[in-house]
Design a protein around this motif. Structure first.
Motif, PDB file in Angstrom:
ATOM      1  N   PRO A  53       3.969  33.643  93.919  1.00 22.47           N
ATOM      2  CA  PRO A  53       4.504  33.182  92.248  1.00 22.47           C
ATOM      3  C   PRO A  53       5.694  33.865  92.363  1.00 22.47           C
ATOM      4  CG  PRO A  53       1.750  33.167  92.308  1.00 22.47           C
ATOM      5  CD  PRO A  53       2.233  34.161  93.692  1.00 22.47           C
ATOM      6  N   ILE A  54       6.509  33.784  91.155  1.00 24.48           N
ATOM      7  CA  ILE A  54       7.677  34.345  90.872  1.00 24.48           C
ATOM      8  C   ILE A  54       7.706  35.653  89.847  1.00 24.48           C
ATOM      9  CG2 ILE A  54       9.924  34.427  89.819  1.00 24.48           C
ATOM     10  CD1 ILE A  54      10.241  31.465  90.976  1.00 24.48           C
ATOM     11  N   LEU A  55       6.277  34.997  88.964  1.00 25.74           N
ATOM     12  CA  LEU A  55       6.254  35.882  87.794  1.00 25.74           C
ATOM     13  C   LEU A  55       4.562  36.015  87.833  1.00 25.74           C
ATOM     14  CD1 LEU A  55       7.695  37.020  85.894  1.00 25.74           C
ATOM     15  CD2 LEU A  55       7.262  35.625  84.361  1.00 25.74           C
ATOM     16  N   VAL A  56       4.182  37.126  87.654  1.00 29.08           N
ATOM     17  CA  VAL A  56       2.241  37.652  88.187  1.00 29.08           C
ATOM     18  C   VAL A  56       1.984  38.168  86.779  1.00 29.08           C
ATOM     19  CG1 VAL A  56       2.353  36.967  90.241  1.00 29.08           C
ATOM     20  CG2 VAL A  56       2.639  39.453  89.984  1.00 29.08           C
ATOM     21  N   ILE A  57       0.752  38.725  86.652  1.00 33.40           N
ATOM     22  CA  ILE A  57       0.252  39.848  85.895  1.00 33.40           C
ATOM     23  C   ILE A  57      -0.245  40.590  86.547  1.00 33.40           C
ATOM     24  CG2 ILE A  57      -0.223  39.889  84.009  1.00 33.40           C
ATOM     25  CD1 ILE A  57       0.143  37.338  82.991  1.00 33.40           C
ATOM     26  N   GLY A  58       0.055  41.831  86.083  1.00 32.75           N
ATOM     27  CA  GLY A  58      -1.386  42.712  86.454  1.00 32.75           C
ATOM     28  C   GLY A  58      -0.528  44.055  86.140  1.00 32.75           C
ATOM     29  N   ASP A  59      -1.072  45.111  86.813  1.00 31.18           N
ATOM     30  CA  ASP A  59      -0.274  46.508  86.519  1.00 31.18           C
ATOM     31  C   ASP A  59       0.610  47.268  87.234  1.00 31.18           C
ATOM     32  OD1 ASP A  59       0.044  48.907  85.585  1.00 31.18           O
ATOM     33  OD2 ASP A  59      -1.965  49.261  84.853  1.00 31.18           O
ATOM     34  N   VAL A  60       1.766  46.287  87.148  1.00 33.46           N
ATOM     35  CA  VAL A  60       3.093  47.037  87.784  1.00 33.46           C
ATOM     36  C   VAL A  60       2.810  48.303  88.055  1.00 33.46           C
ATOM     37  CG1 VAL A  60       5.269  46.586  85.751  1.00 33.46           C
ATOM     38  CG2 VAL A  60       5.748  46.339  88.066  1.00 33.46           C
ATOM     39  N   LEU A  61       2.996  48.819  87.395  1.00 34.55           N
ATOM     40  CA  LEU A  61       2.874  50.656  88.036  1.00 34.55           C
ATOM     41  C   LEU A  61       2.279  50.765  89.203  1.00 34.55           C
ATOM     42  CD1 LEU A  61       3.863  52.719  84.415  1.00 34.55           C
ATOM     43  CD2 LEU A  61       5.065  52.725  86.261  1.00 34.55           C
ATOM     44  N   ARG A  62       0.986  50.723  88.406  1.00 35.83           N
ATOM     45  CA  ARG A  62      -0.117  51.250  89.698  1.00 35.83           C
ATOM     46  C   ARG A  62       0.126  50.299  90.971  1.00 35.83           C
ATOM     47  NH1 ARG A  62      -1.247  55.572  87.692  1.00 35.83           N
ATOM     48  NH2 ARG A  62      -0.466  56.002  85.745  1.00 35.83           N
ATOM     49  N   ILE A  63       0.999  50.002  90.761  1.00 31.80           N
ATOM     50  CA  ILE A  63       0.976  48.651  92.012  1.00 31.80           C
ATOM     51  C   ILE A  63       2.447  49.393  92.487  1.00 31.80           C
ATOM     52  CG2 ILE A  63       1.447  46.378  92.908  1.00 31.80           C
ATOM     53  CD1 ILE A  63       0.331  45.179  91.017  1.00 31.80           C
ATOM     54  N   ARG A  64       3.339  49.053  91.165  1.00 26.58           N
ATOM     55  CA  ARG A  64       4.160  49.924  92.913  1.00 26.58           C
ATOM     56  C   ARG A  64       3.575  51.458  92.793  1.00 26.58           C
ATOM     57  NH1 ARG A  64      10.608  50.336  90.866  1.00 26.58           N
ATOM     58  NH2 ARG A  64      10.426  53.156  91.766  1.00 26.58           N
ATOM     59  N   GLN A  65       2.933  51.856  92.326  1.00 24.04           N
ATOM     60  CA  GLN A  65       3.067  53.693  92.801  1.00 24.04           C
ATOM     61  C   GLN A  65       1.555  53.332  94.464  1.00 24.04           C
ATOM     62  OE1 GLN A  65       0.161  55.648  90.294  1.00 24.04           O
ATOM     63  NE2 GLN A  65       0.210  57.755  91.844  1.00 24.04           N
ATOM     64  N   ILE A  66       1.087  52.231  94.690  1.00 27.89           N
ATOM     65  CA  ILE A  66       0.435  51.992  96.059  1.00 27.89           C
ATOM     66  C   ILE A  66       1.640  51.697  96.481  1.00 27.89           C
ATOM     67  CG2 ILE A  66      -0.455  50.308  97.058  1.00 27.89           C
ATOM     68  CD1 ILE A  66      -1.992  50.249  94.153  1.00 27.89           C
ATOM     69  N   LEU A  67       2.641  50.869  96.256  1.00 34.13           N
ATOM     70  CA  LEU A  67       3.740  50.560  97.582  1.00 34.13           C
ATOM     71  C   LEU A  67       4.373  51.694  97.751  1.00 34.13           C
ATOM     72  CD1 LEU A  67       4.886  46.776  96.447  1.00 34.13           C
ATOM     73  CD2 LEU A  67       4.031  47.521  98.895  1.00 34.13           C
ATOM     74  N   THR A  68       5.077  52.379  97.155  1.00 35.30           N
ATOM     75  CA  THR A  68       5.752  53.895  97.353  1.00 35.30           C
ATOM     76  C   THR A  68       4.768  54.821  98.160  1.00 35.30           C
ATOM     77  OG1 THR A  68       6.689  53.004  94.817  1.00 35.30           O
ATOM     78  CG2 THR A  68       7.348  55.342  96.259  1.00 35.30           C
ATOM     79  N   ASN A  69       3.922  54.795  98.231  1.00 34.78           N
ATOM     80  CA  ASN A  69       2.628  55.724  98.358  1.00 34.78           C
ATOM     81  C   ASN A  69       3.014  55.119 100.397  1.00 34.78           C
ATOM     82  OD1 ASN A  69       1.413  58.098  97.684  1.00 34.78           O
ATOM     83  ND2 ASN A  69       0.376  57.072  96.192  1.00 34.78           N
TER      84      ASN A  69
END
Lengths: 156, 918
Positions: free
Chosen positions: B475-491
């Protein structure tokens, strides 16, 4: 003359220590005394007298609030107690502070009887402390007049 | 003789007292029944019934008594006793006779002696009796009898010896004696006859025995009539020969004849019957009496527990002929006992659980304390350290020679590493202590992936291709804790880059069906609830693969990969550095969000880290709401189809990309789709395009879930960005991971925000400014406290302004800029916590709307809307009374930076000022 000073100094020391030992004062009072220097020779006395004035005002207003058995404005009493607690804690009036703690508890549960009891106690404690500190300051003055220095008193 | 008679009678008494006298339960007029309440005719009936109840094979019972040991011995005993009695009587009589005979002999002998004396005039020798000389008893008797009955009378004669008168007198007296003796003899014979007669009355032993037996039987009935007892005798084949049964139910159903001659198994059915049968057989075989508790579960009498005593019965030849058994119903007792046992067991279990719980609580408390301490310590370390790093960074903007710059770079990167470590520790302890809260924000996964890759590309020092691949169905738009997801991805990405020397690193996103681990788990819904998601929204599981073509991970190192402070091997740790916390944090974060993080790897081929997470899909009707949020983006986005773009690639450019070992310049990399056509400027790790300024910053804002300091940094303070350009940016000089993770955490943990904004923004001018007298605001309503604080400040060489409550504080902050606020928590009008929140809101939004809403006087504030200081985070130190309502958590949660517990001391104040004023 030196012996007189020494005697006064010893008396002062003992008296101050006894005030700590009897729980009238705590370390915050030591802090206060540390803040006193040549620039502000009467700092402690000033703060303390301000404190006692504060006490008497607050106690008066609280006793008015608690006067009638019905419709006691506990919120107002609470704010008074909070003030008193903060002040007593700041000057190191330990016994007053301790009474304030139980006073506040009574206030929280809206126990008028308890509040009145605590009010009486606070009144008693602060007056007691007042006379004690007056004695202490008198001693101080006597030492100064006799040409001595106020001795450093190490509590603990 | 009288005493003997009595003795004899007493013997009989002793014997008969074996059974209570006259307790014949069957006789209505006997003593026992008389003692019962008068008119209680029921008792009598009962007694009768009790007798009837007995089921005894009367023919067999005597048989049994005759043939068994016990039976015969009982009879023998009775007979023996009787015989003994009779023997005794006979013996006594015989003795009596002997005495009499002897006396007569004596008398005769005396007579003879008199005559002989007379004839020979010599002393008569003592006549020794010959009878039973050996018997001591007899001799004693003899003495006794003689003493008593005959006496030792001396015949005193006055006349002179040997004269006629003398002899005459002697003869006369002897004659008298003889007469008396004869008389005694007659009396004795009479007595003897009498006693013989009495003997006759005792001579019917059978009668007496019957009496005794009757008594015994009566007693047994008396005892047994209500006892919950079954007694019986069974033969070798365990067939009943005799049974006494109290239980009427059994009697109702089964008649005597149905029992006698049958075995238990033939009579009863149900639980326990077999067991009792086996038990009896066992006793019979072993030949030893034994007791056992058996619970019966039969149709006849329901569930009952019996304590059964079984003893083997032998005949006279010591052969087993059967068993006696006695059963007593102990159902209630057993039940009680079991209940007690259960209670006791429960108690023990509860106690054990309690102690276990206390232990656990203790451990938990200890752990929490340790974690709290770790967090506090980390926090304590971070603040001064960020000062060091910040200063070093400022220093790097000044003119330095090559060597100095090198040293400084080492200093900065080391400092950054420590900062990163501390941030990681803080993150980890937050997750572990459950403090970390997830936030639900709408975000575009494609953008997140793109930005993560962009960020990584910006600081890339290797020739690697970074790619992102997002499946169409995501989906183009989802709901979640983007900060954390970003943190995981970045890590994960920075991790991948770290261990990859050539080839590519990429992110792949696709939708998967709900995984098996989640279907049965409540955790998922918990996590969703934490995410603030409602059930009306549809959820989707997205699998995210972060793959690389790096060195890979040996299989044996996989298990400890996600453990804290662990790396695949010590060699790796030395070679690649890092804290070893990144993956542990990722895993914990993923699990916190209800997902799963796994890894597959082949040595020298690469690794793939996969995490699957549930997201809520924003419903389509929500889209109108999004418009507000994203309108800017829609308006300004140069390439609107970016939001649906599913593939990105960041390729290394050929040619020199390193500028004399210094930081990489961002425009060395260009996205595949020419996302950023013009040279990029670096902004705190983000690749930003000046021409795309608003759109980009908006995008960042959206992506960061409302993190607003970043864009404002740029929009409101262009000179700050300029500063970074001068310094060539700080992020490229270090690993992207550190940059983004510290950034991410600073975004999240506003209370710990020490690292970036304040130091980052500090320009040289401001540095100079801080060296001047700092401006401090004391917000405190207590005069005495103010006085004390004033004195302390004076000693420390500071001055300050005073506000008496929160509203005054806001007014003061609005009209003047401060370097530090000391804020009392509990104040009238507006307390410290609320005031701090309003100040923070002002810092974020640039307006006092929130304050106005809260009722703070608007007019005072309006004219000074855009304060120069507004972008900077003002350090606010709480002064707490250390009560529950004024806890440090509360202070942090409301946006305060630190706290001093009351009463304030010089030392505490000094430390605090030292920390927050430079």
């Amino acid at each position: 003359m030196n012996t007189v000073v020494a005697q006064l100094q010893r008396q002062f020391q003992d008296y101050l220590v006894s005030l700590y030992q009897q729980g009238f004062l705590d370390n915050q009072f030591t802090e206060l005394r540390k803040l006193q220097d040549e620039g502000t020779p009467d700092f402690v006395a000033e703060v303390v007298s301000l404190f006692f004035d504060d006490c008497s005002k607050l106690i008066n207003s609280m006793s008015r609030s608690l006067e009638r058995p019905e419709n006691v404005d506990f919120k107002q009493v609470d704010s008074g107690v909070h003030q008193l607690k903060g002040s007593s804690s700041s000057v190191g009036a330990r016994r007053v502070k301790n009474v304030c703690i139980s006073f506040k508890e009574c206030c929280d549960v809206q126990n008028r009887e308890g509040c009145l009891r605590c009010l009486q106690q606070v009144d008693y404690e602060y007056k007691m402390l007042k006379t004690k500190l007056q004695d202490l300051f008198n001693l101080e003055q006597q030492i100064v007049q006799a040409g001595g220095a106020i001795p450093q008193v190490n509590i603990n | 003789m009288e005493t003997d008679q009595q003795m004899e009678e007493m013997d009989v008494e002793v014997l008969s007292s074996m059974w209570p006298e006259d307790v014949g339960g069957t006789e209505p007029d006997n003593q026992f029944n008389v003692e019962k309440p008068a008119g209680d005719s029921d008792t009598l009936k009962e007694v009768d019934i009790a007798e009837k109840r007995t089921m005894a094979d009367l023919k067999r019972l005597p048989d049994l008594l005759n043939t068994t040991d016990q039976g015969s011995s009982q009879l023998t005993n009775l007979v023996k006793q009787w015989e003994y009695m009779q023997d005794h009587a006979v013996r006594l009589l015989r003795e009596e006779l002997k005495i009499l005979t002897k006396q007569r002999e004596e008398a005769e002998a005396k007579e003879l002696k008199i005559i002989e004396e007379h004839n020979f005039e010599t002393e008569e020798p003592e006549n020794v009796p010959v009878l039973d000389e050996s018997s001591d008893l007899f001799r004693r008797f003899k003495e006794k009898k003689r003493d008593k009955l005959v006496g030792r009378k001396r015949i005193e004669i006055d006349e002179e010896f040997d004269t006629v008168a003398y002899w005459k007198q002697k003869a006369l007296s002897l004659e008298k004696m003889l007469e008396a003796s004869t008389e005694r003899e007659r009396r004795l014979i009479e007595k003897l006859n009498e006693s013989l007669k009495t003997m006759e009355s005792h001579s019917a032993p059978v009668e007496e025995l019957t009496q005794n037996l009757k008594r015994a039987e009566g007693f047994l009935h008396f005892i047994l009539q209500n006892a919950p007892i079954v007694m019986g005798h069974q033969d070798k084949d365990l067939r009943y020969l005799f049974i006494y049964n109290k239980f009427p139910t059994l009697r109702e159903h089964v008649r005597d004849k149905d029992i006698l001659g049958k075995t238990d198994v033939e009579i009863f059915h149900g639980g326990g019957v077999k067991e009792s049968e086996d038990f009896k057989r066992e006793v019979l075989e072993k030949g030893k009496a034994s007791k056992r508790e058996i619970t019966f579960e039969t149709d006849l009498f329901g569930s009952k527990t019996f304590l059964i005593y079984v003893e083997p019965v032998y005949n006279k030849a010591r052969e087993k002929i059967g068993i006696n058994y006695m059963g007593m119903e102990v159902t209630d007792q057993v039940r009680k006992r079991e209940k007690m046992a259960k209670l006791r067991e429960d108690n023990a279990v509860r106690k054990a659980m309690e102690s276990e719980l206390t232990k656990t609580i203790h451990i938990t408390e200890e752990t929490m304390r340790a974690k709290q301490m770790l967090a506090t310590m980390s926090h304590e370390i971070r603040s001064p350290l960020s000062g060091v790093v910040g200063m070093a960074e400022i220093l790097s903007t000044t003119k330095l020679d090559k060597e100095q710059r090198q040293l400084l770079n080492v200093m900065i990167s080391s400092g950054d590493l420590v900062l990163q470590l501390i941030n990681d520790i803080l993150d980890l302890s937050k997750v572990e202590s459950g403090v970390m809260k997830l936030e639900a924000t709408k975000f575009r996964p494609r953008e997140v992936v793109k930005h993560v890759l962009q960020t990584a590309a910006a600081s890339l020092k290797k020739e690697l291709t970074l790619e992102g691949n997002i499946a169409d169905e995501v989906p183009i738009l989802v709901i979640g804790d983007v900060l954390r997801i970003r943190q995981i991805l970045t890590n994960l990405i920075s991790n991948a880059i770290k261990f990859t020397h050539q080839g590519k690193v990429g992110i792949k996103l696709k939708v998967i069906p709900e995984p098996s681990f989640a279907s049965g788990l409540e955790l998922n819904t918990d996590a969703e609830e934490q995410n603030g998601l409602t059930e009306t929204e549809t959820s989707v599981w997205i699998r995210c693969d972060v793959y690389d073509t790096g060195i890979g991970i040996p299989e044996n190192a996989l298990p400890c990969l996600f453990k804290k402070y662990m790396q695949a091997s010590a060699d790796h740790a030395r070679k690649y550095g890092g804290t070893g916390l990144g993956l542990a944090i990722c895993k914990q974060l993923v699990e916190l969000m209800g997902g799963q993080l796994t890894v597959t790897s082949q040595v020298n081929l690469g690794s793939t880290f996969t995490f699957i997470l549930p997201y809520k899909v924003a419903a389509s009707n929500d889209h109108s709401d999004d418009q507000d949020e994203f309108s800017d983006m829609v308006d300004h986005q140069p390439e609107p189809d970016d939001s649906t773009e599913g593939y990105f690639q960041f390729k290394p450019l050929l040619g020199s990309i390193y500028s004399n070992g210094g930081p990489v310049i961002g425009n060395n990399f260009l996205p595949h789709k020419a996302m950023l056509p013009s040279p990029v400027k670096l902004m705190n790790g983000f690749v930003a395009d000046p021409s795309d300024n608003t759109g980009q910053s908006e995008a960042v804002q959206v992506e960061n879930g409302g993190y607003k300091d970043e864009p404002r940094l740029e929009t409101h303070r262009p000179e700050t960005a300029h500063q970074y350009e001068n310094g060539n940016g700080r992020c490229p000089s270090k690993e992207s991971e550190s940059c983004s993770s510290s950034q991410a955490s600073s975004e999240m943990e506003s209370e710990f925000t020490v690292s970036s904004p304040r130091e980052d923004v500090q320009t040289e001018a401001e540095v100079k400014e801080t060296s001047k007298q700092p401006k401090i605001l004391l917000v405190e309503d207590n005069k005495i406290n103010i006085m004390v604080a004033k004195s302390m400040m004076k000693q420390l060489g500071y001055t300050f302004d005073i506000a008496n409550n929160g509203v005054e504080a806001i007014t003061a902050i609005n009209s003047s800029s401060y370097d530090l606020v000391l804020m009392d928590v509990c104040m009238p009008v507006l307390d410290g916590l609320k005031a701090t929140r309003l100040i923070r809101s002002y810092e974020e939004s640039g307006n006092w709307d929130a304050a106005v809403e809260a009722g703070v006087d608007i007019k005072v504030l309006e004219n000074k809307q855009m304060s120069v200081r507004s972008t900077n985070r003002l350090p606010i130190i709480a002064m707490t009374a250390n009560t529950l309502s004024e806890s440090s958590e509360e202070c942090y949660a409301n946006g305060m930076d630190s706290f001093i517990s009351k009463p304030v001391t010089l030392q505490k104040l000094k430390e605090c000022l030292k920390q927050y004023l430079h």
